[in-house]
Design a protein around this motif. Sequence first.
Motif, mmCIF file in Angstrom:
data_model
loop_
_atom_site.group_PDB
_atom_site.id
_atom_site.type_symbol
_atom_site.label_atom_id
_atom_site.label_comp_id
_atom_site.label_asym_id
_atom_site.label_seq_id
_atom_site.Cartn_x
_atom_site.Cartn_y
_atom_site.Cartn_z
ATOM 1 N N ASN A 2 -20.429 1.074 -7.035
ATOM 2 C CA ASN A 2 -20.593 1.106 -5.599
ATOM 3 C C ASN A 2 -22.079 1.155 -5.250
ATOM 4 O O ASN A 2 -22.805 2.023 -5.716
ATOM 5 C CB ASN A 2 -19.872 2.333 -5.055
ATOM 6 N N ASN A 4 -23.364 2.188 -2.701
ATOM 7 C CA ASN A 4 -23.674 3.388 -1.931
ATOM 8 C C ASN A 4 -24.303 4.484 -2.778
ATOM 9 O O ASN A 4 -24.810 5.450 -2.251
ATOM 10 C CB ASN A 4 -22.409 3.934 -1.255
ATOM 11 N N TYR A 5 -24.238 4.359 -4.091
ATOM 12 C CA TYR A 5 -24.818 5.367 -4.975
ATOM 13 C C TYR A 5 -26.326 5.222 -5.129
ATOM 14 O O TYR A 5 -26.973 6.108 -5.668
ATOM 15 C CB TYR A 5 -24.161 5.322 -6.350
ATOM 16 N N MET A 8 -29.035 8.195 -4.985
ATOM 17 C CA MET A 8 -28.453 9.479 -5.359
ATOM 18 C C MET A 8 -29.011 9.956 -6.690
ATOM 19 O O MET A 8 -29.486 9.169 -7.492
ATOM 20 C CB MET A 8 -26.932 9.382 -5.467
ATOM 21 N N ALA A 10 -28.456 11.587 -10.442
ATOM 22 C CA ALA A 10 -27.439 11.484 -11.486
ATOM 23 C C ALA A 10 -27.901 12.264 -12.706
ATOM 24 O O ALA A 10 -29.079 12.268 -13.039
ATOM 25 C CB ALA A 10 -27.206 10.026 -11.855
ATOM 26 N N VAL A 32 -25.924 1.196 -14.225
ATOM 27 C CA VAL A 32 -26.841 1.714 -13.215
ATOM 28 C C VAL A 32 -28.238 1.752 -13.837
ATOM 29 O O VAL A 32 -28.380 1.804 -15.054
ATOM 30 C CB VAL A 32 -26.446 3.121 -12.719
ATOM 31 N N TYR A 50 -22.123 3.337 -16.159
ATOM 32 C CA TYR A 50 -21.705 4.245 -15.100
ATOM 33 C C TYR A 50 -20.893 5.413 -15.653
ATOM 34 O O TYR A 50 -21.031 6.537 -15.202
ATOM 35 C CB TYR A 50 -20.904 3.462 -14.062
ATOM 36 N N ILE A 55 -22.586 11.749 -11.153
ATOM 37 C CA ILE A 55 -23.238 11.604 -9.852
ATOM 38 C C ILE A 55 -23.421 12.980 -9.218
ATOM 39 O O ILE A 55 -22.509 13.802 -9.213
ATOM 40 C CB ILE A 55 -22.393 10.717 -8.911
ATOM 41 N N LYS A 57 -24.093 14.533 -5.636
ATOM 42 C CA LYS A 57 -23.919 14.078 -4.248
ATOM 43 C C LYS A 57 -25.078 14.493 -3.346
ATOM 44 O O LYS A 57 -24.912 15.214 -2.375
ATOM 45 C CB LYS A 57 -22.605 14.611 -3.673
ATOM 46 N N GLN A 59 -28.338 12.348 -1.673
ATOM 47 C CA GLN A 59 -28.921 11.012 -1.578
ATOM 48 C C GLN A 59 -30.274 11.055 -0.876
ATOM 49 O O GLN A 59 -30.488 11.824 0.051
ATOM 50 C CB GLN A 59 -27.973 10.082 -0.830
#
Length: 86
Positions: A2, A4-5, A8, A10, A32, A50, A55, A57, A59
């Motif tokens: 995604n 959207n990550y 962010m 990790a 990634v 990935y 992840i 959360k 960002q």
Amino acid sequence: MNENYIGMLAASSAGHDKGSIYVIIDADGAYVYLVDGKTRTLDRPKKKKYRHIQIIKKQYDIRGIEDAKIRRIVKEWKKEEVKQED
């Protein structure tokens, strides 16, 4: 993966860098691209599957970001983690 990550944090969950914190700067398919501003700079991001990351959360806006800002983000997150453990 995604999109959207991107931006962010990790944590690496596999490999010799297990436990290291990175910022996700790009993603394609099952991979990634991670940077930490020190050993993995914007010029040489780490390519990781990935499924080998966790992840976090939180960002950040990474448009026009530099390695120094990435180092600061990772350092501040680590400080927050230590405070939460106390």
